[in-house]
Design an enzyme around this catalytic site. Structure first.
Site, PDB file in Angstrom:
ATOM      1  N   LYS A  13      42.500   6.607 -14.549  1.00 56.15           N
ATOM      2  CA  LYS A  13      44.162   6.853 -14.713  1.00 56.15           C
ATOM      3  C   LYS A  13      44.474   8.053 -14.965  1.00 56.15           C
ATOM      4  CE  LYS A  13      43.733   3.803 -18.232  1.00 56.15           C
ATOM      5  NZ  LYS A  13      42.420   3.460 -18.277  1.00 56.15           N
ATOM      6  N   ARG A  88      49.667  -1.693 -23.429  1.00 53.81           N
ATOM      7  CA  ARG A  88      48.214  -2.521 -23.194  1.00 53.81           C
ATOM      8  C   ARG A  88      47.943  -3.876 -23.687  1.00 53.81           C
ATOM      9  NH1 ARG A  88      45.318   2.751 -23.265  1.00 53.81           N
ATOM     10  NH2 ARG A  88      42.971   2.237 -23.265  1.00 53.81           N
ATOM     11  N   ARG A 127      31.340  11.429 -17.980  1.00 59.51           N
ATOM     12  CA  ARG A 127      32.742  12.132 -18.479  1.00 59.51           C
ATOM     13  C   ARG A 127      32.329  13.266 -19.449  1.00 59.51           C
ATOM     14  NH1 ARG A 127      38.016   9.110 -19.576  1.00 59.51           N
ATOM     15  NH2 ARG A 127      36.975   8.027 -21.429  1.00 59.51           N
ATOM     16  N   ARG A 160      33.481  12.247 -25.555  1.00 60.63           N
ATOM     17  CA  ARG A 160      34.393  11.418 -26.424  1.00 60.63           C
ATOM     18  C   ARG A 160      33.307  10.481 -27.281  1.00 60.63           C
ATOM     19  NH1 ARG A 160      39.413   9.194 -22.802  1.00 60.63           N
ATOM     20  NH2 ARG A 160      39.108   7.209 -24.032  1.00 60.63           N
ATOM     21  N   ARG A 171      35.773  -1.812 -25.536  1.00 62.95           N
ATOM     22  CA  ARG A 171      36.963  -1.297 -24.695  1.00 62.95           C
ATOM     23  C   ARG A 171      37.020  -2.312 -23.483  1.00 62.95           C
ATOM     24  NH1 ARG A 171      35.579   4.692 -23.820  1.00 62.95           N
ATOM     25  NH2 ARG A 171      37.433   4.629 -22.713  1.00 62.95           N
TER      26      ARG A 171
END
Ligand code: AP5
Ligand code: MG
Ligand code: ZN
Length: 213
Positions: A13, A88, A127, A160, A171
């Site tokens: 995203k 969300r 990431r 992160r 998540r």
């Protein structure tokens, strides 16, 4: 263009939002990025959000909805906006609808990025996020020119807290329970478009623009 980008964690995203925001010349509004900027600056909002984010839970709606309402009060959304990571859940979708009615700014589309869990795990485990500007890169798929350093602002890259395996699992669970229902809702009112989030970044951007028409 008034657009919502929706998709599971790691779908891309943020990556696509930066290209689409440049293409349509609209601000990219990421609730996750706003929370992380507040965390970094040690604000009250950041302190409220941190424990939820670190556990992969949603930050309470009372906090998130106020923050978005505030952000949509900014003049730069007059020509459109791209929301990344909001809404969300059903309550957030309802609050957003109310804000947009009041501001006479109807949505043009909700674009869903579709991806399987195996690919999500690969993307999130590699990431790296920039401490300076918040942009994501990847140790394998989107390597920075210099390892550990952001191409855009030369900031330091970090991993992160919520990209740890057990938090990613939570998540994904939250996404399935709370976020997927809003996708059916947007589909039922004719706003939903979906595309595959697999392939090269540039190819996916083209796919998105084609789907948005
Ligand atoms: P948020 O920051 O929004 O996280 P998320 O939704 O889990 O999504 P991500 O940012 O992890 O993934 P992405 O889809 O942006 O993927 P990216 O482009 O980085 O939210 C974090 C937390 O904040 C939440 O858990 C919650 O606590 C809180 N929060 C936020 N919004 C909230 C709300 N509305 N209500 C309540 N709480 C909220 O890409 C991922 C990786 O893949 C990168 O490394 C990238 O380089 C790589 N990649 C991207 N595209 C490709 C490609 N095509 N091929 C290969 N690799 C690729
Ligand atoms: Mg993101
Ligand atoms: Zn940077």
């Amino acid at each position: 263009m008034r657009l919502i980008l929706v998709g599971p964690p790691g779908a891309g995203k943020g990556t696509q939002a930066s290209h689409l925001a440049a293409h349509y010349k609209i601000p990219h509004i990421s609730t996750g990025d706003i929370f992380r900027a507040n965390l970094k600056n040690g604000t009250e909002l950041g302190k409220k959000a941190q424990s939820f984010m670190d556990r992969g839970e949603l930050v309470p709606d009372s906090v998130t909805n106020e923050m978005v309402k505030d952000r949509l009060g900014n003049n730069d959304v007059a020509g459109g906006f791209l929301l990344d990571g909001f809404p969300r859940n059903t309550n957030q979708a309802q609050v957003l609808a109310q804000i947009l009615i009041e501001k006479k700014m109807p949505l043009d589309a909700v674009l869903e990025l579709k991806i399987d869990n195996a690919e999500i795990i690969k993307r999130l485990s590699g990431r790296r996020t920039c401490q300076g500007c918040g942009v994501s890169s990847h140790v394998e798929f989107e390597k920075p020119k210099v390892a550990g350093v952001c191409d855009k602002c030369q900031g330091q890259l970090y991993q992160r807290e919520d990209d740890k395996e057990e938090v990613v699992a939570r998540r994904l669970e939250i996404y399935a329970q709370q976020t997927e229902p809003i996708i059916s809702f947007y589909n039922s009112i004719g706003l939903l478009k979906n595309i595959s989030a697999l392939g090269e970044v540039a190819e996916i951007t083209k796919r998105a623009i084609a789907a948005l028409g």
